[in-house]
Scaffold this motif. Structure first.
Motif, PDB file in Angstrom:
ATOM      1  N   ASP A 108       5.882   4.223  -8.080  1.00 21.43           N
ATOM      2  CA  ASP A 108       5.419   3.981  -7.022  1.00 21.43           C
ATOM      3  C   ASP A 108       3.960   3.719  -7.208  1.00 21.43           C
ATOM      4  OD1 ASP A 108       7.593   4.153  -4.869  1.00 21.43           O
ATOM      5  OD2 ASP A 108       7.486   6.353  -5.562  1.00 21.43           O
ATOM      6  N   LEU A 109       3.228   4.232  -8.371  1.00 17.14           N
ATOM      7  CA  LEU A 109       1.915   4.093  -8.481  1.00 17.14           C
ATOM      8  C   LEU A 109       1.793   2.315  -9.044  1.00 17.14           C
ATOM      9  CD1 LEU A 109       0.639   7.641  -9.731  1.00 17.14           C
ATOM     10  CD2 LEU A 109       0.235   6.397  -7.498  1.00 17.14           C
ATOM     11  N   GLN A 110       2.747   2.347 -10.074  1.00 17.81           N
ATOM     12  CA  GLN A 110       2.628   0.950 -10.853  1.00 17.81           C
ATOM     13  C   GLN A 110       2.763   0.132  -9.858  1.00 17.81           C
ATOM     14  OE1 GLN A 110       2.653   0.613 -14.450  1.00 17.81           O
ATOM     15  NE2 GLN A 110       2.230  -1.550 -13.830  1.00 17.81           N
ATOM     16  N   ASP A 111       3.569  -0.084  -8.842  1.00 13.93           N
ATOM     17  CA  ASP A 111       4.036  -0.995  -8.004  1.00 13.93           C
ATOM     18  C   ASP A 111       2.833  -1.408  -7.005  1.00 13.93           C
ATOM     19  OD1 ASP A 111       6.334  -1.238  -9.254  1.00 13.93           O
ATOM     20  OD2 ASP A 111       7.584  -0.311  -7.721  1.00 13.93           O
ATOM     21  N   ILE A 123       0.931  -1.140  -0.026  1.00  9.07           N
ATOM     22  CA  ILE A 123      -0.083   0.097   0.072  1.00  9.07           C
ATOM     23  C   ILE A 123       0.795   1.232   0.114  1.00  9.07           C
ATOM     24  CG2 ILE A 123      -1.879   1.512   1.335  1.00  9.07           C
ATOM     25  CD1 ILE A 123      -2.701  -1.507   0.276  1.00  9.07           C
ATOM     26  N   LEU A 124       0.706   1.919  -0.997  1.00  7.21           N
ATOM     27  CA  LEU A 124       1.446   3.435  -1.136  1.00  7.21           C
ATOM     28  C   LEU A 124       0.785   4.362  -0.181  1.00  7.21           C
ATOM     29  CD1 LEU A 124       3.643   5.212  -2.439  1.00  7.21           C
ATOM     30  CD2 LEU A 124       2.036   5.514  -4.265  1.00  7.21           C
ATOM     31  N   GLY A 128      -0.004   9.817 -17.698  1.00  5.76           N
ATOM     32  CA  GLY A 128       0.415   8.446 -18.153  1.00  5.76           C
ATOM     33  C   GLY A 128      -0.210   7.257 -17.577  1.00  5.76           C
ATOM     34  N   ALA A 129      -0.270   7.194 -16.324  1.00  2.00           N
ATOM     35  CA  ALA A 129      -0.914   6.124 -15.528  1.00  2.00           C
ATOM     36  C   ALA A 129      -2.184   5.924 -15.591  1.00  2.00           C
ATOM     37  CB  ALA A 129      -0.581   6.367 -13.954  1.00  2.00           C
ATOM     38  N   TRP A 130      -2.932   7.217 -16.047  1.00  2.00           N
ATOM     39  CA  TRP A 130      -4.471   6.963 -16.454  1.00  2.00           C
ATOM     40  C   TRP A 130      -4.431   6.269 -17.651  1.00  2.00           C
ATOM     41  CZ3 TRP A 130      -6.916   9.481 -20.748  1.00  2.00           C
ATOM     42  CH2 TRP A 130      -8.255   9.490 -20.603  1.00  2.00           C
ATOM     43  N   MET A 131      -3.679   6.614 -18.758  1.00  4.86           N
ATOM     44  CA  MET A 131      -3.853   5.993 -20.132  1.00  4.86           C
ATOM     45  C   MET A 131      -3.433   4.662 -20.157  1.00  4.86           C
ATOM     46  SD  MET A 131      -2.189   9.144 -22.172  1.00  4.86           S
ATOM     47  CE  MET A 131      -2.292   8.412 -23.889  1.00  4.86           C
ATOM     48  N   SER A 132      -2.488   4.373 -19.393  1.00  8.91           N
ATOM     49  CA  SER A 132      -2.164   3.012 -19.097  1.00  8.91           C
ATOM     50  C   SER A 132      -3.242   1.902 -18.322  1.00  8.91           C
ATOM     51  CB  SER A 132      -0.697   2.559 -18.824  1.00  8.91           C
ATOM     52  OG  SER A 132      -0.454   2.998 -17.508  1.00  8.91           O
ATOM     53  N   GLY A 133      -4.092   2.711 -17.573  1.00  8.58           N
ATOM     54  CA  GLY A 133      -4.797   1.914 -16.862  1.00  8.58           C
ATOM     55  C   GLY A 133      -3.984   1.300 -15.373  1.00  8.58           C
ATOM     56  N   THR A 134      -3.033   2.007 -15.053  1.00  2.00           N
ATOM     57  CA  THR A 134      -2.160   1.486 -13.905  1.00  2.00           C
ATOM     58  C   THR A 134      -2.860   1.196 -12.728  1.00  2.00           C
ATOM     59  OG1 THR A 134       0.075   2.396 -14.708  1.00  2.00           O
ATOM     60  CG2 THR A 134      -0.189   1.942 -12.352  1.00  2.00           C
ATOM     61  N   LEU A 135      -3.863   2.046 -12.337  1.00  2.00           N
ATOM     62  CA  LEU A 135      -4.462   2.048 -10.877  1.00  2.00           C
ATOM     63  C   LEU A 135      -6.142   1.519 -11.054  1.00  2.00           C
ATOM     64  CD1 LEU A 135      -3.559   5.622  -9.870  1.00  2.00           C
ATOM     65  CD2 LEU A 135      -2.617   3.497  -9.180  1.00  2.00           C
TER      66      LEU A 135
END
Length: 200
Positions: free
Chosen positions: A65-68, A4-5, A96-103
């Motif tokens: 950190d968001l990716q992990d 958990i970040l 970029g995280a939004w575009m890749s669906g990271t979260l």
């Protein structure tokens, strides 16, 4: 092991103290661990920069950190009923995280601190939550089954943990604030374990 970040901005340490209580809650769940990260301050002076590594406290967060992470707790002091500019600046850089669906399908919670008891804490929590709902995350508040939520005379809301510091920052973390922050960390970690199987 899920991670958990716990991401926060704290000018004078009040929000950081709440972040550490949430991290304690996360770490108390078997199979979960907290990763504390902060964000640098922003300045109206264009040439002003922060060091690459903070002089004290946890490192600055980055998109990795968001990716992990398997779940996210985000905290900021209240600034006129909204999050501080430093946290907003970091969030604005997550396209970029939004575009890749990271979260997508990861759980999150939000937390804040203010010097006045009615200083816009709930609107700050909502303003911080909105970007992460756009990311496809699942918002974890605090249910009223947590008894401290019904009798707190300091911080605590169903939208997430809060802290009241007093006008001079003199108020310590109350027992209710501590209990609610730790309960939030526990709930977030358990949700992250349950939701991990749903992630794309």
């Amino acid at each position: 092991m899920i991670e958990i970040l716990v991401l926060y901005y704290s000018r004078h340490g009040a929000t950081e103290a709440l972040a550490r209580e949430i991290a304690h809650g996360v770490d108390s769940v078997a199979g979960a661990q907290a990763r504390l990260r902060t964000v640098p301050a922003v300045s109206t002076t264009c040439e002003s920069t922060e060091p690459d590594i903070p002089q004290q406290g946890p490192p600055y967060a980055d998109l990795q950190d968001l990716q992990d992470c398997d779940g996210l707790a985000v905290g900021s002091p209240t600034r006129f009923g909204n999050m501080a500019a430093a946290m907003k600046y970091f969030i604005d850089g997550t396209a970029g995280a939004w575009m890749s669906g990271t979260l997508i399908n990861k759980p999150f919670c939000v937390f804040t601190a203010s010097s006045s008891l009615h200083g816009g804490q709930e609107s700050t929590l909502i303003s911080m939550a909105l970007p992460f709902m756009h990311h496809g995350m699942v918002w974890m508040g605090i249910p009223y089954s947590e008894q401290a939520l019904s009798h707190t005379r300091s911080g605590g809301t169903p939208y997430g943990p809060t802290r009241w510091t007093g006008p001079q920052g003199q108020e310590p973390v109350s027992e209710d604030e501590r209990a609610l922050a730790r309960a939030q960390g526990i709930r977030l970690a358990k949700a992250a374990i349950a939701l991990k199987a749903m992630r794309p």
